[in-house]
Design a protein around this motif. Structure first.
Motif, PDB file in Angstrom:
ATOM      1  N   ILE A  32       0.839  -1.204   0.000  1.00 12.48           N
ATOM      2  CA  ILE A  32       0.000   0.000   0.000  1.00 12.48           C
ATOM      3  C   ILE A  32       0.871   1.250   0.000  1.00 12.48           C
ATOM      4  N   LEU A  33       1.832   1.300   0.927  1.00 12.96           N
ATOM      5  CA  LEU A  33       2.733   2.449   0.989  1.00 12.96           C
ATOM      6  C   LEU A  33       3.569   2.551  -0.287  1.00 12.96           C
ATOM      7  N   ALA A  34       4.011   1.409  -0.812  1.00 13.78           N
ATOM      8  CA  ALA A  34       4.831   1.411  -2.029  1.00 13.78           C
ATOM      9  C   ALA A  34       4.081   2.069  -3.180  1.00 13.78           C
ATOM     10  N   TYR A  35       2.833   1.678  -3.378  1.00 12.17           N
ATOM     11  CA  TYR A  35       2.031   2.200  -4.491  1.00 12.17           C
ATOM     12  C   TYR A  35       1.843   3.711  -4.367  1.00 12.17           C
ATOM     13  N   TRP A  36       1.403   4.176  -3.207  1.00 14.23           N
ATOM     14  CA  TRP A  36       1.060   5.583  -3.055  1.00 14.23           C
ATOM     15  C   TRP A  36       2.284   6.480  -2.919  1.00 14.23           C
ATOM     16  N   VAL A  37       3.335   6.022  -2.218  1.00 10.56           N
ATOM     17  CA  VAL A  37       4.547   6.836  -2.086  1.00 10.56           C
ATOM     18  C   VAL A  37       5.226   7.011  -3.443  1.00 10.56           C
ATOM     19  N   ILE A  38       5.390   5.898  -4.187  1.00 14.03           N
ATOM     20  CA  ILE A  38       6.010   5.978  -5.510  1.00 14.03           C
ATOM     21  C   ILE A  38       5.164   6.842  -6.443  1.00 14.03           C
ATOM     22  N   GLY A  39       3.853   6.654  -6.410  1.00 12.77           N
ATOM     23  CA  GLY A  39       2.976   7.428  -7.279  1.00 12.77           C
ATOM     24  C   GLY A  39       3.044   8.919  -7.003  1.00 12.77           C
ATOM     25  N   ILE A  40       2.965   9.303  -5.743  1.00 14.04           N
ATOM     26  CA  ILE A  40       2.974  10.726  -5.393  1.00 14.04           C
ATOM     27  C   ILE A  40       4.324  11.365  -5.713  1.00 14.04           C
ATOM     28  N   LEU A  41       5.432  10.644  -5.428  1.00 15.20           N
ATOM     29  CA  LEU A  41       6.755  11.161  -5.791  1.00 15.20           C
ATOM     30  C   LEU A  41       6.868  11.347  -7.300  1.00 15.20           C
ATOM     31  N   MET A  42       6.362  10.377  -8.038  1.00 14.18           N
ATOM     32  CA  MET A  42       6.388  10.447  -9.499  1.00 14.18           C
ATOM     33  C   MET A  42       5.613  11.670  -9.986  1.00 14.18           C
ATOM     34  N   MET A  43       4.453  11.909  -9.412  1.00 17.08           N
ATOM     35  CA  MET A  43       3.621  13.038  -9.805  1.00 17.08           C
ATOM     36  C   MET A  43       4.343  14.361  -9.546  1.00 17.08           C
ATOM     37  N   ILE A  44       4.942  14.506  -8.384  1.00 18.37           N
ATOM     38  CA  ILE A  44       5.604  15.754  -8.011  1.00 18.37           C
ATOM     39  C   ILE A  44       6.784  16.044  -8.941  1.00 18.37           C
ATOM     40  N   ILE A  45       7.623  15.026  -9.170  1.00 21.02           N
ATOM     41  CA  ILE A  45       8.789  15.224 -10.044  1.00 21.02           C
ATOM     42  C   ILE A  45       8.340  15.496 -11.477  1.00 21.02           C
ATOM     43  N   SER A  46       7.293  14.806 -11.923  1.00 23.80           N
ATOM     44  CA  SER A  46       6.797  14.975 -13.296  1.00 23.80           C
ATOM     45  C   SER A  46       6.221  16.367 -13.520  1.00 23.80           C
ATOM     46  N   TRP A  47       5.645  16.974 -12.495  1.00 17.16           N
ATOM     47  CA  TRP A  47       5.134  18.335 -12.627  1.00 17.16           C
ATOM     48  C   TRP A  47       6.238  19.300 -13.040  1.00 17.16           C
ATOM     49  N   PHE A  48       7.434  19.069 -12.504  1.00 16.86           N
ATOM     50  CA  PHE A  48       8.536  19.992 -12.756  1.00 16.86           C
ATOM     51  C   PHE A  48       9.353  19.630 -13.995  1.00 16.86           C
ATOM     52  N   PHE A  49       9.455  18.331 -14.308  1.00 17.05           N
ATOM     53  CA  PHE A  49      10.396  17.925 -15.359  1.00 17.05           C
ATOM     54  C   PHE A  49       9.789  16.994 -16.402  1.00 17.05           C
ATOM     55  N   TRP A  50       8.486  16.754 -16.333  1.00 18.01           N
ATOM     56  CA  TRP A  50       7.785  15.833 -17.227  1.00 18.01           C
ATOM     57  C   TRP A  50       8.152  14.383 -16.880  1.00 18.01           C
ATOM     58  N   PRO A  51       7.342  13.426 -17.326  1.00 21.27           N
ATOM     59  CA  PRO A  51       7.442  12.061 -16.776  1.00 21.27           C
ATOM     60  C   PRO A  51       8.663  11.246 -17.172  1.00 21.27           C
ATOM     61  N   SER A  52       9.202  11.400 -18.390  1.00 19.52           N
ATOM     62  CA  SER A  52      10.270  10.491 -18.828  1.00 19.52           C
ATOM     63  C   SER A  52      11.495  10.516 -17.921  1.00 19.52           C
ATOM     64  N   PRO A  53      12.059  11.688 -17.603  1.00 19.57           N
ATOM     65  CA  PRO A  53      13.171  11.681 -16.652  1.00 19.57           C
ATOM     66  C   PRO A  53      12.737  11.239 -15.256  1.00 19.57           C
ATOM     67  N   ALA A  54      11.498  11.524 -14.877  1.00 22.98           N
ATOM     68  CA  ALA A  54      11.020  11.107 -13.555  1.00 22.98           C
ATOM     69  C   ALA A  54      10.963   9.583 -13.442  1.00 22.98           C
ATOM     70  N   VAL A  55      10.544   8.919 -14.530  1.00 22.78           N
ATOM     71  CA  VAL A  55      10.509   7.451 -14.534  1.00 22.78           C
ATOM     72  C   VAL A  55      11.899   6.888 -14.283  1.00 22.78           C
ATOM     73  N   ALA A  56      12.896   7.464 -14.954  1.00 25.79           N
ATOM     74  CA  ALA A  56      14.262   6.987 -14.780  1.00 25.79           C
ATOM     75  C   ALA A  56      14.741   7.177 -13.336  1.00 25.79           C
ATOM     76  N   LEU A  57      14.433   8.344 -12.772  1.00 26.18           N
ATOM     77  CA  LEU A  57      14.852   8.622 -11.394  1.00 26.18           C
ATOM     78  C   LEU A  57      14.173   7.693 -10.393  1.00 26.18           C
TER      79      LEU A  57
END
Length: 464
Positions: free
Chosen positions: A104-129
């Motif tokens: 549960i924590l894995a899904y939501w923590v990873i998702g929210i971090l992905m969303m925040i980073i993607s807002w600033f730099f778009w998803p492709s580099p965020a996926v790699a990070l």
């Protein structure tokens, strides 16, 4: 705004439906795509040789368009392989293991971090990070790789990209086409983006939990480890050296994030910075691990990464080649054989749909969602959203209200479908980093995204 449709549009639409049907039946689509490309070529050029050439040239065009994504995935995989073999990865993820203790924590923590980073730099580099660091943590916590891919996909390529509140590339395109200020589109999109996001991510999470409970998906920890048993390098570097690199690797990527923010790097530039950093990490770790053999081993790890990248992208290139013909790829691959005034096969079909329906609020919302989804089929998510803005302006003017809401709705639909949650080559970054089949990821996203689009469309009717 009229669309002059001909036999090319009919063939493209027919094969789009056939391809979707084949994908739903979990069969490969390569042959169908090749036949579709050939028929488009023969109808457009009336030349057998030109049509045969079009099939090959469409593959080249698709590879060129996808090359940046192929390279970043390949390099990240090469870097991750040596970090795993040397034991650095295990030390690096140990602090995160204390935070992410269950699926549960894995899904939501990873998702929210992905969303925040993607807002600033778009998803492709965020996926790699995110993928390079947190995938092993999530798997150890009990969330399968497909679950990690879904989380990164829906939160990044879905929520963050469809709103695009920080970079504002998407709302600028749609606002200009609709003839309204960018701020109006952003304001109107906020409730739609978060309604869509909440519905899709919650339904996807429920489906993952259900399938875990029923045994339909499992955590393949042993399988993941077995891939790297061919060579054990875990005792070559000292514990102190491993700890240094366990800190250094995340710090280097964090510096990348700071540089992206200061230099305002986005999209391909941001991805290039991440990729270049990964190459130098691979080089430094290889030099310390292999010493005099490092020159050959650096090349070997790069080759392993490239083999993985092209193995993953291989099934996707034919389908991408077909759908790229729906946009400017048609002229570049086959030639300028479209009807006069055409905006591309996909956009022409969207315009035809908009002209074929009555003008009122409810129909307007449904039409904008459909037009957005159709334009998203070319896989970019961005190329057709200007059309969504134009159609929203047409409907808003006729209805007398709701231009901003309709524009935002078309933007959300176009990017969720084409930006990387349903179209297979759009979601390859998340699929490849997590080592899952992009077509399986697309099928898993289908139900949550479709339900989300329905709910969001209904909400837009009340917000107009």
């Amino acid at each position: 705004m009229e669309a002059n449709l001909n036999l090319l549009h009919l063939i493209y639409l027919l094969f789009t439906l056939i391809i979707l049907g084949v994908m739903i039946r979990k069969r490969d689509t390569s042959l169908v795509c090749i036949i579709g490309i050939f028929l488009l070529g023969i109808v457009a050029t009336s030349s057998l040789s030109q049509s045969i050439m079009a099939v090959f040239n469409s593959f080249i065009y698709a590879i060129i368009e996808l090359m940046g994504t192929i390279l970043i995935i390949s390099i990240i995989v090469g870097m991750s392989t040596i970090l795993t073999k040397t034991g650095i990865n295990e030390v690096m993820i140990s602090p995160f293991s204390k935070l992410i203790k269950n699926p549960i924590l894995a899904y939501w923590v990873i998702g929210i971090l992905m969303m925040i980073i993607s807002w600033f730099f778009w998803p492709s580099p965020a996926v790699a990070l995110i993928g390079a660091v947190l995938l092993p943590v999530a798997v150890n916590a009990g969330l399968p790789a497909i679950g990690v891919a879904v989380a990164m996909n829906l939160f990044g390529h879905g929520i963050a990209l469809s709103g695009d509140f920080i970079i504002q590339g998407a709302p600028k395109l749609t606002a200009d086409a609709a003839g309204i200020p960018v701020g109006e589109v952003i304001s109107a999109s906020i409730p739609l983006v978060f309604i869509m996001g909440a519905v899709t991510t919650i339904i996807a999470f429920i489906m993952i939990k259900r399938d875990l409970k029923n045994g339909n998906i499992r955590v393949e920890k042993d399988e993941k480890k077995s891939k790297d048993k061919e060579e054990d390098l875990s005792n070559i570097l000292s514990p102190r050296t491993k700890k240094i690199f366990a800190v250094l690797v995340p710090v280097l990527f964090a510096i990348d994030v700071v540089v992206m923010f200061i230099e305002k790097l986005q999209g391909g530039d941001a991805t290039a910075l991440i990729g270049g950093t990964a190459i130098f990490i691979l080089i430094i770790v290889s030099l310390l691990t292999y010493k005099e053999k490092a020159l050959e081993e650096i090349t070997a790890y790069l080759v392993k990464g490239f083999k993985f990248g092209f193995e993953v992208f291989g099934p996707v290139i034919p389908i991408a080649a077909f759908f790229y013909l729906g946009d400017e790829g048609f002229i570049k691959v086959i030639g300028d054989f479209l009807p006069q005034g055409s905006q591309g096969l996909v956009n022409d079909l969207g315009i035809a749909l908009a002209n074929a329906v009555p003008l009122n609020g409810g129909v307007g919302a449904v039409t904008l969602t459909t037009v957005g989804a159709i334009t998203g089929l070319d896989g970019s998510g961005f190329s057709g959203i200007s059309l969504a803005g134009s159609v929203a302006r047409l409907f808003g003017a006729a209805i007398g209200k709701g231009i901003a809401t309709l524009t935002a709705l078309g933007q959300v639909a176009g990017i969720w479908v084409g930006g990387g949650t349903l179209v297979p080559w759009g979601l390859i970054p998340a699929a490849a980093i997590c080592g899952v089949d992009p077509f399986e990821l697309s099928r898993r996203n289908l139900v949550p995204v479709v339900i989300g689009l329905i709910v969001t469309t209904i909400a837009a009717m009340f917000l107009m």
